[in-house]
Motif scaffolding. Structure first.
Motif: not given
Length: 406
Positions: A304-307, A311
């Motif tokens: 997962r990305n920072h938010s 992904m």
């Protein structure tokens, strides 16, 4: 073939001492003195035309870019070259060595003969179009991507757009009042900072790629779409008999290689991991291209990305075929050992039964012999008693004959 990441920068040429061709004008620019000019007024700032990207950082701290920067300026107008030289003289964060060329031919000659940190290219060249210059520069330098800053007149914005498509890193609108000159040092520093960050990113990606491509496992990145197509796979996939291009171009190849007995289990486990976000862990069998059977342990997780947005899947497949063979061999040896132990145990039990039977018979025989011996002992005692009695009677008779009664 997809790679781990997009390499955005190239390693800077090693600096060397080289002579310039005819027309090359080397102008070393010293650092500005401490008595710098006061900041520009708000009116001056308002007259500066906006840059292509509004996200322009302030001047970074010392040490982020080289203290000595070599810049190639390609511009036909002598006054404009002098103005650029004066603008670069205002910076105190790094020394600028400016090499000037009056046309595209001289600029190409200098760019091929020596190493530069960046190139300042004017839109108007007397001998060639600026887009032609970019194409020839790419051919002559074997695709080397130097940071390029293009100076574009305000009435030709389409040239800036096309130049960006051709590889220009930044462009700057040349306003008539010359306010663009104030931003030259800032943009040069930003280009060099971006190049340094890209180079560091490339080094990290190279290190990471070297690491994962030399571990004894298949690493992969898979899409979260329904097809779950692999976006990247390490060279270890060749152990299955397939090259990376073939494996990545066929989304169904992965499940086709899995044995039918295990395929449904793997599909359900993968679907559950996609739905719940849990770790995907599965052990299954797969057939290689040439019919070789492989045992795999497949583990993957959602990245997962920072938010927090999912992904892709990132996973590692370990080949445990040899381990499985060793386990099977151990199980076979254990089975035969158990069979041998059981057979020997049964033989020993039979022998114990025989020994117990013999022992019982021996005990009975010893008991009978004991009784016989006891009877014989009694008979011997009786015989001895009788013999003593007979002996005593014989003595009495003999004395009566020797001494008759008078």
């Amino acid at each position: 073939m997809n790679d781990i990441g997009t390499i955005l920068g190239n390693e800077q040429f090693a600096r060397k001492q080289a002579s310039f061709g005819p027309g090359g004008n080397v102008v070393p620019i010293p650092r500005a003195k401490k008595n710098r000019q006061p900041p520009h007024s708000d009116t001056d700032r308002a007259n500066v035309l906006p840059l292509p990207s509004t996200n322009i950082p302030h001047r970074t701290q010392s040490g982020l870019i080289p203290a000595h920067v070599r810049v190639l300026l390609i511009q036909k107008n002598t006054e404009d070259r002098h103005a650029c030289r004066n603008a670069l003289q205002q910076t105190s964060d790094f020394n600028v060595e400016l090499v000037e060329a009056g046309n595209g031919g001289e600029g190409l000659h200098l760019a091929c003969q020596d190493a530069f940190d960046c190139i300042l290219l004017d839109c108007s060249l007397p001998d060639m179009d600026c887009l032609e210059f970019l194409g020839r520069l790419t051919e002559l330098t074997s695709g080397l991507q130097l940071p390029l800053l293009k100076l574009v007149p305000p009435h030709k914005p389409e040239l800036a757009i096309e130049a960006v498509r051709r590889g220009i890193h930044e462009f700057l609108i040349k306003d008539e009042d010359g306010h663009y000159l104030k931003l030259l040092p800032v943009l040069i520093q930003r280009m060099l900072d971006n190049r340094r960050l890209a180079h560091e990113k490339q080094q990290i990606e190279t290190l990471y790629r070297t690491l994962i491509e030399h571990i004894p496992a298949i690493t992969y990145i898979a899409s979260l779409q329904i097809s779950h197509q692999w976006l990247y796979v390490s060279p270890q996939i060749e152990s299955m008999g397939y090259d990376r291009e073939t494996w990545l171009s066929n989304p169904d190849l992965r499940f086709q290689c899995i044995l039918e007995q295990d395929r449904t289990m793997v599909e359900r486990a993968f679907a559950k991991s996609c739905e719940t976000g849990e770790l995907f862990h599965c052990e299954y069998r797969a057939l290689g291209r040439h019919g070789k059977l492989h045992w795999f342990v497949d583990e993957a997780r959602i990245i997962r990305n920072h938010s927090g947005q999912a992904m892709f899947f990132q996973g590692v497949i370990r080949d445990i075929t040899d381990l499985k063979s060793m386990r099977d061999e151990l199980e076979t040896h254990r089975y035969f050992l158990d069979q041998h132990v059981q057979s020997r145990t049964e033989q020993l039990e039979k022998r114990i039964v025989i020994l117990e039977s013999c022992n019982t018979e021996l005990c009975n025989q010893l008991e009978r012999e004991y009784l016989v011996c006891n009877e014989l002992r009694k008979a011997n005692n009786l015989q001895a008693t009788m013999l003593q009695a007979i002996g005593a009677a014989g003595v009495t008779v003999e004395e009566s004959f020797i001494h008759p009664e008078t």
